[in-house]
Design a protein around this motif. Structure first.
Motif, short mmCIF file in Angstrom:
data_model
loop_
_atom_site.label_atom_id
_atom_site.label_comp_id
_atom_site.label_asym_id
_atom_site.label_seq_id
_atom_site.Cartn_x
_atom_site.Cartn_y
_atom_site.Cartn_z
N ALA A 74 35.73 35.75 31.16
CA ALA A 74 36.79 34.75 31.22
C ALA A 74 36.86 34.12 32.60
CB ALA A 74 38.13 35.38 30.84
N GLU A 75 36.71 34.94 33.65
CA GLU A 75 36.72 34.39 35.02
C GLU A 75 35.48 33.53 35.27
OE1 GLU A 75 38.06 35.97 38.54
OE2 GLU A 75 39.12 37.69 37.68
N MET A 76 34.35 33.95 34.76
CA MET A 76 33.14 33.14 34.89
C MET A 76 33.33 31.79 34.23
SD MET A 76 30.36 36.17 34.10
CE MET A 76 29.03 35.04 33.68
N MET A 91 41.81 40.47 43.66
CA MET A 91 43.16 40.44 44.21
C MET A 91 43.37 39.31 45.22
SD MET A 91 43.93 44.50 44.69
CE MET A 91 43.40 45.69 43.45
N THR A 92 42.37 38.48 45.43
CA THR A 92 42.49 37.39 46.40
C THR A 92 42.13 36.04 45.78
OG1 THR A 92 40.22 37.83 47.17
CG2 THR A 92 42.02 38.87 48.38
N GLY A 93 42.48 35.87 44.53
CA GLY A 93 42.27 34.57 43.89
C GLY A 93 41.14 34.52 42.90
N GLY A 94 40.30 35.53 42.87
CA GLY A 94 39.26 35.60 41.86
C GLY A 94 38.11 34.62 42.08
N LEU A 95 37.26 34.54 41.05
CA LEU A 95 36.05 33.72 41.15
C LEU A 95 36.35 32.25 41.31
CD1 LEU A 95 33.69 35.26 38.43
CD2 LEU A 95 33.42 35.37 40.90
N THR A 96 37.37 31.77 40.61
CA THR A 96 37.63 30.33 40.62
C THR A 96 37.91 29.83 42.03
OG1 THR A 96 38.47 30.39 38.36
CG2 THR A 96 39.08 28.49 39.70
#
Length: 332
Positions: free
Chosen positions: A85-87, A288-293
């Motif tokens: 989902a993050e990808m 925990m710091t905003g993720g891949l996006t």
């Protein structure tokens, strides 16, 4: 009825869209499944202890046990659904799943063979989204070599993952049979370099320890994990002079860099090594710091990381270099 003005506006909008460059093809060359099935509890406790020490110095530390539980709670993505989902949100087409073998240094929920099978099942669940570099430890002897050969034959895994802080050199001769398999099949070898958690050994993770293996196995492509971030001067020299040594960017967002990671990466991309750089995040490090996006946008759309870097070289970093290594003998 559509007015002439509306028609002109629609035409301009369509023209603008057509003239915009297509979004870059992005592969994440360094990921892990965020699962307590695959990451030992001791590893999580060590990470939490480092965070606890920093918070304690600022007078803001919760109980260590609470930090460990919070960290474990972030690692319940057992089938990689959240990662996919993050990808999708970040525009990452495919990722490499790294499967380090900690089994001789830490209590692990699964055996190396069970971890290989589970990662095969994850790939079946998410077709076309993952490559897998399966872990090994030379101290497993002949059984370990057989298990690795089975994994790359039966499951079609695309590379070897080594974690020298577990207590061995990447140029240990007991690894040479693995490298022979990799040379025969065109499989890259990903080697962790630089610091790790407190329970493991830092000395075997110095990048110069790969030099003998890279020299004796010129047909094997070695990727220095975190090489564009830690021991950077040494890693850059190795990549410049050893044709089969490449640098991974993994962990760049969490590194202690005096000018910040965008400045560091931009400086690295101006050294003439962009044909050796492989984009990677070390996910779930960034959850925990905003993720891949957030990371992908700051790299691809920010004003600093790719400033002065030609678009073709950007494409090599973001996907082309990894694609070239993975298709040397048809690992598509």
């Amino acid at each position: 009825m559509t007015s002439a003005t509306e028609t002109e506006t629609e035409t301009e909008t369509a023209t603008d869209a057509a003239s915009r460059p297509a979004p870059p093809l992005i592969y994440d060359g360094h990921c892990h499944v965020a699962s307590t099935d695959f990451i030992p509890r001791q590893f999580m406790e060590d990470v939490a202890a480092t965070v606890h020490r920093a918070l304690e110095a600022q007078g803001a530390a919760p109980p260590l046990a609470r930090l460990v539980d919070a960290y474990a709670a972030q690692h319940q993505d057992h089938d990689a659904d959240a990662l996919v989902a993050e990808m999708d949100a970040a525009g990452v087409a495919r990722s490499v799943l790294m499967v380090p073998d900690f089994s001789l240094r830490m209590d692990c929920p699964l055996t190396p063979e069970e971890m290989a099978r589970r990662h095969h099942e994850i790939r079946l669940r998410h077709p076309g989204r993952f490559w897998v570099f399966i872990g090994a430890d030379p101290r497993h002897g002949a059984d370990g070599i057989a298990a690795f050969e089975h994994a790359v034959t039966q499951y079609g895994f695309e590379g070897l993952k080594l974690y020298p802080p577990c207590g061995y050199s990447p140029s240990d001769e007991r690894l040479f049979p693995y490298y022979e398999i990799c040379a025969e099949r065109g499989l890259p070898v990903f080697v962790h370099t630089g610091p790790t958690v407190r329970s493991l050994d830092y000395e075997p993770a110095h990048p110069m320890l790969i030099d003998r293996a890279a020299r004796e196995f010129p047909g094997v492509e070695f990727i220095l994990g975190h090489g564009a971030v830690t021991y950077f001067d040494v890693c850059a020299d190795l990549a410049l002079h050893r044709p089969n040594v490449h640098l991974d960017l993994g962990g760049f967002a969490g590194a202690a860099l005096p000018d910040g990671w965008p400045t560091h990466l931009n400086r690295a991309f101006r050294l003439g090594l962009n044909h050796k750089m492989i984009f990677g995040t070390d996910w779930p490090l960034n959850r925990m710091t905003g993720g891949l996006t957030r990371l992908v946008r700051e790299v691809t759309e920010g004003t600093e990381v790719f400033a002065g870097v030609r678009r073709r070289e950007q494409a090599l970093i973001l996907s082309g270099n990894l694609a070239r290594l993975l298709t040397r003998k048809g690992n598509e």
